[in-house]
Design a protein around this motif. Structure first.
Motif, PDB file in Angstrom:
ATOM      1  N   LYS A 160      -6.658   9.239  -0.759  1.00 26.97           N
ATOM      2  CA  LYS A 160      -8.071   9.899  -0.511  1.00 26.97           C
ATOM      3  C   LYS A 160      -9.128   8.829  -0.642  1.00 26.97           C
ATOM      4  N   MET A 161      -8.947   7.678  -1.302  1.00 29.13           N
ATOM      5  CA  MET A 161      -9.870   6.754  -1.458  1.00 29.13           C
ATOM      6  C   MET A 161     -10.235   5.982  -0.400  1.00 29.13           C
ATOM      7  N   PHE A 162      -9.433   6.063   0.791  1.00 26.83           N
ATOM      8  CA  PHE A 162      -9.547   5.655   2.054  1.00 26.83           C
ATOM      9  C   PHE A 162     -10.094   6.396   3.116  1.00 26.83           C
ATOM     10  N   SER A 163     -11.075   6.243   3.400  1.00 24.37           N
ATOM     11  CA  SER A 163     -11.922   7.003   4.470  1.00 24.37           C
ATOM     12  C   SER A 163     -11.187   7.317   5.707  1.00 24.37           C
ATOM     13  N   PHE A 164     -10.476   6.153   6.013  1.00 24.49           N
ATOM     14  CA  PHE A 164      -9.388   6.050   7.336  1.00 24.49           C
ATOM     15  C   PHE A 164      -8.357   7.037   7.059  1.00 24.49           C
ATOM     16  N   LEU A 165      -8.040   7.315   6.050  1.00 20.70           N
ATOM     17  CA  LEU A 165      -6.795   7.955   5.620  1.00 20.70           C
ATOM     18  C   LEU A 165      -6.964   9.415   5.330  1.00 20.70           C
ATOM     19  N   ARG A 166      -8.034   9.777   4.624  1.00 20.57           N
ATOM     20  CA  ARG A 166      -8.332  10.938   4.036  1.00 20.57           C
ATOM     21  C   ARG A 166      -8.017  12.301   4.906  1.00 20.57           C
ATOM     22  N   ASP A 167      -8.821  12.156   6.252  1.00 19.82           N
ATOM     23  CA  ASP A 167      -8.723  13.328   7.097  1.00 19.82           C
ATOM     24  C   ASP A 167      -7.667  12.926   8.163  1.00 19.82           C
ATOM     25  N   SER A 168      -7.012  11.896   8.356  1.00 19.40           N
ATOM     26  CA  SER A 168      -6.304  11.521   9.225  1.00 19.40           C
ATOM     27  C   SER A 168      -4.914  12.195   9.231  1.00 19.40           C
ATOM     28  N   PRO A 169      -4.655  12.773  10.620  1.00 20.51           N
ATOM     29  CA  PRO A 169      -3.261  13.520  10.627  1.00 20.51           C
ATOM     30  C   PRO A 169      -2.150  12.770  10.739  1.00 20.51           C
ATOM     31  N   ILE A 170      -2.221  11.495  11.227  1.00 19.14           N
ATOM     32  CA  ILE A 170      -1.283  10.580  11.459  1.00 19.14           C
ATOM     33  C   ILE A 170      -0.663   9.860   9.811  1.00 19.14           C
ATOM     34  N   PRO A 171       0.669   9.845   9.840  1.00 19.48           N
ATOM     35  CA  PRO A 171       1.228   9.475   8.601  1.00 19.48           C
ATOM     36  C   PRO A 171       0.636   7.809   8.179  1.00 19.48           C
ATOM     37  N   ALA A 172       0.449   7.706   7.053  1.00 17.76           N
ATOM     38  CA  ALA A 172      -0.411   6.430   6.477  1.00 17.76           C
ATOM     39  C   ALA A 172       0.335   5.158   7.011  1.00 17.76           C
ATOM     40  N   GLU A 173       1.488   5.346   7.153  1.00 17.74           N
ATOM     41  CA  GLU A 173       2.300   4.050   7.746  1.00 17.74           C
ATOM     42  C   GLU A 173       2.064   3.820   9.159  1.00 17.74           C
ATOM     43  N   GLN A 174       1.731   4.671   9.803  1.00 16.20           N
ATOM     44  CA  GLN A 174       1.333   4.694  11.255  1.00 16.20           C
ATOM     45  C   GLN A 174      -0.186   4.603  11.468  1.00 16.20           C
ATOM     46  N   ASN A 175      -0.972   4.558  10.604  1.00 14.62           N
ATOM     47  CA  ASN A 175      -2.525   4.469  10.701  1.00 14.62           C
ATOM     48  C   ASN A 175      -2.965   3.105  11.380  1.00 14.62           C
ATOM     49  N   PRO A 176      -3.441   3.076  12.294  1.00 17.07           N
ATOM     50  CA  PRO A 176      -3.821   1.799  12.749  1.00 17.07           C
ATOM     51  C   PRO A 176      -4.756   0.852  11.911  1.00 17.07           C
ATOM     52  N   LYS A 177      -5.446   1.518  11.109  1.00 14.81           N
ATOM     53  CA  LYS A 177      -6.522   0.739  10.376  1.00 14.81           C
ATOM     54  C   LYS A 177      -5.765   0.289   8.903  1.00 14.81           C
ATOM     55  N   PHE A 188       0.973  -1.182   0.106  1.00 16.72           N
ATOM     56  CA  PHE A 188       0.021   0.087   0.096  1.00 16.72           C
ATOM     57  C   PHE A 188       0.838   1.421   0.179  1.00 16.72           C
ATOM     58  N   LEU A 189       2.032   1.535   0.633  1.00 17.45           N
ATOM     59  CA  LEU A 189       2.809   2.318   0.682  1.00 17.45           C
ATOM     60  C   LEU A 189       3.398   2.722  -0.676  1.00 17.45           C
ATOM     61  N   LYS A 190       3.613   1.707  -1.259  1.00 15.53           N
ATOM     62  CA  LYS A 190       4.069   1.762  -2.734  1.00 15.53           C
ATOM     63  C   LYS A 190       3.030   2.237  -3.621  1.00 15.53           C
ATOM     64  N   ILE A 191       1.745   1.893  -3.549  1.00 13.09           N
ATOM     65  CA  ILE A 191       0.662   2.292  -4.096  1.00 13.09           C
ATOM     66  C   ILE A 191       0.652   3.700  -4.100  1.00 13.09           C
ATOM     67  N   PHE A 192       0.640   4.121  -2.794  1.00 16.29           N
ATOM     68  CA  PHE A 192       0.630   5.620  -2.392  1.00 16.29           C
ATOM     69  C   PHE A 192       1.677   6.282  -2.849  1.00 16.29           C
ATOM     70  N   GLU A 193       2.810   5.928  -2.945  1.00 16.66           N
ATOM     71  CA  GLU A 193       4.098   6.659  -3.748  1.00 16.66           C
ATOM     72  C   GLU A 193       3.939   6.762  -4.870  1.00 16.66           C
ATOM     73  N   ILE A 194       3.558   5.629  -5.700  1.00 11.92           N
ATOM     74  CA  ILE A 194       2.984   5.888  -7.465  1.00 11.92           C
ATOM     75  C   ILE A 194       2.174   6.809  -7.662  1.00 11.92           C
ATOM     76  N   ALA A 195       0.795   6.731  -6.786  1.00  6.68           N
ATOM     77  CA  ALA A 195      -0.357   7.321  -6.976  1.00  6.68           C
ATOM     78  C   ALA A 195      -0.779   8.049  -5.751  1.00  6.68           C
ATOM     79  N   PRO A 196      -0.295   9.139  -5.358  1.00  6.72           N
ATOM     80  CA  PRO A 196      -0.722   9.748  -4.026  1.00  6.72           C
ATOM     81  C   PRO A 196      -2.057  10.261  -3.819  1.00  6.72           C
ATOM     82  N   THR A 197      -2.791  10.422  -4.902  1.00  2.30           N
ATOM     83  CA  THR A 197      -4.150  10.718  -4.712  1.00  2.30           C
ATOM     84  C   THR A 197      -4.825   9.453  -4.489  1.00  2.30           C
ATOM     85  N   THR A 198      -4.621   8.198  -4.671  1.00  3.03           N
ATOM     86  CA  THR A 198      -5.386   7.084  -3.986  1.00  3.03           C
ATOM     87  C   THR A 198      -5.655   7.118  -2.523  1.00  3.03           C
TER      88      THR A 198
END
Length: 160
Positions: free
Chosen positions: A48-65, A36-46
């Motif tokens: 936003k497709m995840f509700s638990f990442l969209r408005d999260s202040p936590i970096p994706a790699e640390q997001n518990p979900k 998933f981190l590779k996907i986000f690196e290649i296509a950062p806009t993806t």
């Protein structure tokens, strides 16, 4: 390859997929996250497709979900690949495929997203089992992924 609706996945392809999955399985949580981190690196806009990442202040790699979600996706991709030859089709429960199709439609997933995910998956596997990686293994995993995507797309309803 297909033959009368059945997928032709050779014994050699199956062996490559099964052998590499048996090595990767114990690290599926880490590898799923890498995917998933590779996907986000290649296509950062993806992201936003995840509700638990969209408005999260936590970096994706640390997001518990993210980690459990990523692991579930990675395991499903790999498990369905190992079953391809035996069953001649993608083995994901029909209800799961319907849900995946509906969710992928709802969140606006398009062909390019599936291509990015395929590239990221192949790169993740290549890094996970570098001593096993070969053009044949890349083809086997790529073909297995394409079959899973075809099954998901078949359940995607065009949005009006």
């Amino acid at each position: 390859m297909e033959s009368e609706g059945k997928i032709v996945f050779t014994e050699e392809q199956e062996a490559l997929v099964v052998k590499s999955w048996s090595v990767m399985k114990k690290n599926s949580a880490e590898l799923g996250l890498k995917l998933f981190l590779k996907i986000f690196e290649i296509a950062p806009t993806t992201k936003k497709m995840f509700s638990f990442l969209r408005d999260s202040p936590i970096p994706a790699e640390q997001n518990p979900k993210l980690k459990p979600h990523a692991m579930a996706v990675f395991v499903m991709c790999c498990e369905s690949a190992t079953q391809l030859r035996k069953t001649g089709k993608v083995t994901v429960r029909e209800t799961t495929l319907k849900r995946l199709g509906a969710n992928h439609s709802k969140y606006g997933v398009v062909d390019e997203h599936f291509e990015v995910a395929k590239y990221a998956l192949l790169e993740t596997i290549k890094e996970a089992v570098p001593e096993m990686w070969s053009p044949e293994m890349k083809t086997a995993w790529g073909q297995a992924y394409d079959q899973l995507v075809a099954a998901i797309k078949a359940e995607m309803k065009p949005s009006d």
